[in-house]
Write a protein that holds these residues in place. Structure first.
Motif, short mmCIF file in Angstrom:
data_model
loop_
_atom_site.label_atom_id
_atom_site.label_comp_id
_atom_site.label_asym_id
_atom_site.label_seq_id
_atom_site.Cartn_x
_atom_site.Cartn_y
_atom_site.Cartn_z
N ALA A 86 0.85 -1.04 0.00
CA ALA A 86 -0.03 0.00 -0.09
C ALA A 86 0.86 1.03 -0.09
CB ALA A 86 -0.71 0.01 1.05
N ARG A 87 0.38 2.52 -0.57
CA ARG A 87 1.07 3.61 -0.48
C ARG A 87 0.33 4.76 0.51
NH1 ARG A 87 4.93 4.20 -3.77
NH2 ARG A 87 5.14 2.99 -5.58
N ILE A 88 1.35 5.22 1.23
CA ILE A 88 0.91 6.38 2.13
C ILE A 88 0.36 7.37 1.53
CG2 ILE A 88 1.37 7.65 4.08
CD1 ILE A 88 3.37 5.51 5.13
N THR A 89 -0.93 7.98 1.60
CA THR A 89 -1.37 9.09 1.02
C THR A 89 -1.52 10.30 1.98
OG1 THR A 89 -3.47 8.72 1.59
CG2 THR A 89 -2.89 7.87 -0.72
N ALA A 90 -1.61 10.12 3.38
CA ALA A 90 -1.57 11.20 4.27
C ALA A 90 -1.31 10.78 5.73
CB ALA A 90 -2.97 11.88 3.99
N ILE A 91 -0.76 11.64 6.48
CA ILE A 91 -0.64 11.19 7.98
C ILE A 91 -1.12 12.61 8.55
CG2 ILE A 91 0.88 10.75 9.76
CD1 ILE A 91 3.08 9.56 7.63
N ARG A 92 -2.15 12.27 9.40
CA ARG A 92 -2.60 13.64 10.22
C ARG A 92 -3.09 13.36 11.47
NH1 ARG A 92 -6.34 11.68 6.49
NH2 ARG A 92 -8.30 10.76 7.80
#
Length: 128
Positions: A86-92
């Motif tokens: 999987a690819r990381i799209t956002a960290i919040r």
């Protein structure tokens, strides 16, 4: 060192800036409450350790080596099934609290892309 909302905000800002579009290569559960993500970004590998340990909940990059169990626990197996490649799209961060959301885009069993979110609570004795 315990994390507060401001510390988590700084960490999330740094991680989001650095790991936008990083790919999850491997996932290990190195201790009962510790998950190690091996991330790949532009031909470099990074180790992201997420710990829900009741004494020291934390998230950080590490270069340390960890002993890996021969048989992965069930939670690690489920994470591997859904988040490997999987690819990381956002960290919040959620409302300056000690809650972090990692958003991923992954392919499911049918080859369709799906959005997944891993929620991390760094709350001390109540960590998840």
């Amino acid at each position: 060192m315990s994390y507060d909302g401001f510390m988590v905000h700084g960490i999330v800002w740094e991680l989001n800036k650095k790991f936008q579009n990083a790919q999850v290569q491997k996932i290990y559960q190195v201790a009962r409450a510790d998950i190690l993500f091996i991330l790949r970004l532009q031909k470099e590998q990074y180790k992201l350790l997420i710990s829900a340990n009741s004494n020291e909940p934390r998230i950080y990059l590490t270069s340390a080596s960890f002993a890996r169990p021969t048989t992965p626990p069930l939670f690690c197996t489920i994470l591997r099934k859904h988040l490997t490649k999987a690819r990381i799209t956002a960290i919040r961060q959620i409302k300056f609290d000690r809650i972090i959301e990692l958003d991923f885009v992954a392919c499911n069993n049918l080859g369709d892309q799906e959005k997944l979110t891993l929620i991390i609570e760094l709350m001390g004795r109540c960590s998840n």
